[in-house]
Design an enzyme around this catalytic site. Structure first.
Site, PDB file in Angstrom:
ATOM      1  N   ASP A  97      13.020  64.979 -16.294  1.00 17.18           N
ATOM      2  CA  ASP A  97      13.873  64.050 -16.634  1.00 17.18           C
ATOM      3  C   ASP A  97      15.091  64.207 -16.980  1.00 17.18           C
ATOM      4  O   ASP A  97      15.152  65.001 -18.100  1.00 17.18           O
ATOM      5  CB  ASP A  97      12.888  63.333 -17.684  1.00 17.18           C
ATOM      6  CG  ASP A  97      13.652  62.142 -18.467  1.00 17.18           C
ATOM      7  OD1 ASP A  97      14.687  61.864 -17.868  1.00 17.18           O
ATOM      8  OD2 ASP A  97      13.034  61.727 -19.374  1.00 17.18           O
ATOM      9  N   GLN A 127      19.004  62.468 -20.385  1.00 16.48           N
ATOM     10  CA  GLN A 127      19.619  62.987 -21.482  1.00 16.48           C
ATOM     11  C   GLN A 127      20.414  64.205 -21.334  1.00 16.48           C
ATOM     12  O   GLN A 127      21.109  64.624 -22.163  1.00 16.48           O
ATOM     13  CB  GLN A 127      18.558  63.166 -22.609  1.00 16.48           C
ATOM     14  CG  GLN A 127      19.050  63.037 -23.863  1.00 16.48           C
ATOM     15  CD  GLN A 127      19.329  61.778 -24.395  1.00 16.48           C
ATOM     16  OE1 GLN A 127      20.629  61.266 -24.618  1.00 16.48           O
ATOM     17  NE2 GLN A 127      18.384  60.646 -24.210  1.00 16.48           N
ATOM     18  N   LYS A 138      23.204  55.802 -19.259  1.00 15.13           N
ATOM     19  CA  LYS A 138      23.393  56.956 -20.362  1.00 15.13           C
ATOM     20  C   LYS A 138      24.535  57.867 -19.962  1.00 15.13           C
ATOM     21  O   LYS A 138      25.152  58.872 -20.842  1.00 15.13           O
ATOM     22  CB  LYS A 138      22.100  57.737 -20.581  1.00 15.13           C
ATOM     23  CG  LYS A 138      20.957  57.131 -21.358  1.00 15.13           C
ATOM     24  CD  LYS A 138      19.902  58.130 -21.793  1.00 15.13           C
ATOM     25  CE  LYS A 138      18.585  57.568 -22.042  1.00 15.13           C
ATOM     26  NZ  LYS A 138      18.543  56.508 -23.104  1.00 15.13           N
TER      27      LYS A 138
END
Lengths: 403, 147
Positions: free
Chosen positions: A195, A198, A221
């Site tokens: 993932d 971030q 993001k």
């Protein structure tokens, strides 16, 4: 100094006095991303892949140019390994529902870390429950709050089908050693799912250095529009996986009795997609690379460390990261004797935007023995003034609560 | 000047947050209910004893923010001794008042309950204030049967 980039962000210009410290939830959008997307709709918009006319050709070209740019950006050899989705969450659900469905059988094991966002936790937990497989959750080193590699090593066995791991914790900023994780996976024959949601706003990503099986990210993001995400999958996996959704755009041939599917990535892109999202991510990558990730990291880390330093001087603030382990602009904290939600309300009243709660990472919050946390997340458009305002906000919180 | 923030976090509210009332064991629990607010992780655990449709004792234990904790504590003081019917009516009124759905006359409310009014200026916090009340309502609806 990146302060000059602040003026690139209309939301910040249109809200003077706003201190936006919630970029880990979603970033603001620079004018150039909005303009390029706007331009696409004003000059080049039509449905893609089917219009036999010049406008549709241009729309298709923009849509596919974005795919090439995104592939380059993450270091993927083939643009066809980039699948467009709505967000990282959808990408992860897609993997669990297709490859996960095929690969995981009763008694198999899925390994996740305790610091996963619910998006990379719940789909695996549910898949394990459905299949009668075992979900193993690997913790962090209590001292450093880094991924416990010894625990990971002993969790991974010959029965492990997936290792699912964040590249940057949305609560702690912790970044595991991806090459070590993939090495373990390859030894056991497990597939890796990273993932990167971030991670990519802060780092140049080069997947050729650690060779993941799957990797996901969200455009919103990293300065692109919301509602657009990416799934990277190794070409051989994407070819072997069944479709996630069926319908238009993803077929090769449909008869009354039978349908054959298009090749990846179209196989996974049923229906008219969010073309503006692709265009916006293309523009956002150009913008970020033009600034340079080294500068972005240096700037956000300096601000997060400055806030950390000022919090320590102030006292009465519980800090979870050691200063030399502050990464990805993320600073989690709590104010002694005040619930995070109350902290965020008082900061919010002063136009200081922070996130408070479990941050969609309840297993991690429990691991940390907390009910909730406050998170300030810094990015390219933040300034030292934002740090000062955050400190002033926490001082005000202590005042309101007579602490 | 009292700001909306001061008005919400007034001393009475902070006192109930720091020293929540009536979180204790009951002799005979006639009903229990737990309530969660996934937004901020508030958790309320309500237990009560009743006799002939009247709440004879109540325990409200909250793990959560100042508003939720204070609201639960204030509620526990108020509900003790009330009939189930009165309680249900009051919960409806509190909900309508905090959500601003309609005009509710609050001058006859206990002073402690009136102190929750500051929450109305912070829409996102209304849920925190309501959680103990909606949990109590559920507990009564599900479990109370006049003996």
């Amino acid at each position: 100094m990146l302060e000059r980039f602040r003026k690139d962000f209309p939301v910040l210009e249109n809200n003077p006095g706003l201190t936006y410290l919630d970029s880990a939830a979603s970033t603001q959008k620079p004018a150039v991303v909005l303009e390029k997307t706007d331009r696409f709709y004003r000059f080049d918009y039509a449905n893609i892949h089917r219009g036999i006319y010049r406008l549709s050709e241009r729309a298709t070209a923009s849509y596919e140019a974005a795919r090439k740019r995104i592939a380059e950006f993450i270091g993927a050899a083939a643009p066809e390994s980039i699948v467009y989705t709505r967000n990282a969450t959808e990408s992860l659900n897609l993997i669990a529902a297709t490859m996960g469905e095929q690969a995981v059988q009763k008694g198999d094991e899925i390994v996740v870390t305790v610091m996963e966002h619910h998006a990379n936790f719940v789909p695996w937990q549910q898949l394990a429950a459905k299949k009668g497989a075992i979900l193993k959750v690997v913790g962090l080193d209590r001292e450093t709050l880094e991924l416990d590699m010894t625990a990971l090593e002993s969790a991974v066995t010959g029965k492990t089908r997936f290792i699912c791991c964040t590249m940057a914790s949305n609560v702690l900023g912790t970044t595991p050693d991806m090459a070590e994780v993939t090495k373990l996976a390859k030894k056991s024959g497990a597939l890796t799912v990273f993932d990167a949601a971030q991670f990519v706003p802060h780092h140049k990503l080069d997947i050729s250095t650690f060779d993941p099986d799957f990797l996901v990210l969200s455009g919103h993001k990293m300065l692109a529009l919301d509602g657009f995400g990416i799934l990277y999958g190794k070409p051989e996996h994407l070819a072997a996986m069944p479709p996630y959704m069926t319908g238009g755009d993803m077929i090769e041939n449909v008869t009354i009795k039978k349908t054959t599917y298009a090749e990846p990535p179209q196989k996974f892109e049923a229906g008219t997609p969010f073309m503006g999202g692709a265009v916006s991510l293309h523009a956002a990558i150009d913008y970020l690379e033009n600034i340079g990730f080294d500068r972005i990291q240096a700037h956000e880390t300096r601000l997060a460390k400055l806030a950390d330093e000022k919090f320590r001087a102030l006292g009465k603030v519980k800090l979870y990261r050691k200063p030399d382990r502050i990464h990805n602009g993320i600073l989690p904290f709590n104010v002694e004797g005040v619930h995070p939600h109350d902290v965020a309300t008082i900061l919010g009243d002063m136009d200081i935007c922070v996130r408070a709660g479990h941050h969609c990472a309840q297993p991690l919050i429990r691991f940390m023995d907390e009910m909730a946390m406050v998170r300030a997340s810094f990015y390219i458009y933040n300034t030292e003034e934002d740090v000062d305002r955050l400190i002033a906000g926490v001082k005000k919180t202590l005042e309101v609560f007579h602490k | 000047m009292t700001t909306p923030l001061d008005n919400m976090y007034r001393d009475l509210i902070l006192d109930h947050y720091e020293h929540p009332r009536n979180c204790h064991e009951l002799k005979n629990t006639d009903g229990t209910e737990e309530g969660y607010n996934p937004l901020c992780g508030d958790h309320v655990d309500i237990k009560f004893e009743q006799d002939n449709g009247k709440i004879t004792d109540i325990s409200v234990c909250t793990k959560g923010c100042a508003i939720c904790t204070a609201s639960g504590s204030i509620m526990s003081d108020i509900l003790k001794g009330r009939s189930v019917e009165e309680t249900e009516k009051l919960v409806t009124e509190v909900k309508a008042y905090l959500k601003g759905e309609r005009d509710v006359e609050i001058s006859n409310w206990p002073e402690t309950l009136q102190a929750l009014s500051g929450v109305r200026k912070f829409p996102i916090r209304i849920k925190c204030a309501l959680l103990p009340w909606t949990t109590a309502e559920l507990a009564l609806k599900k479990q109370i049967k006049p003996k």
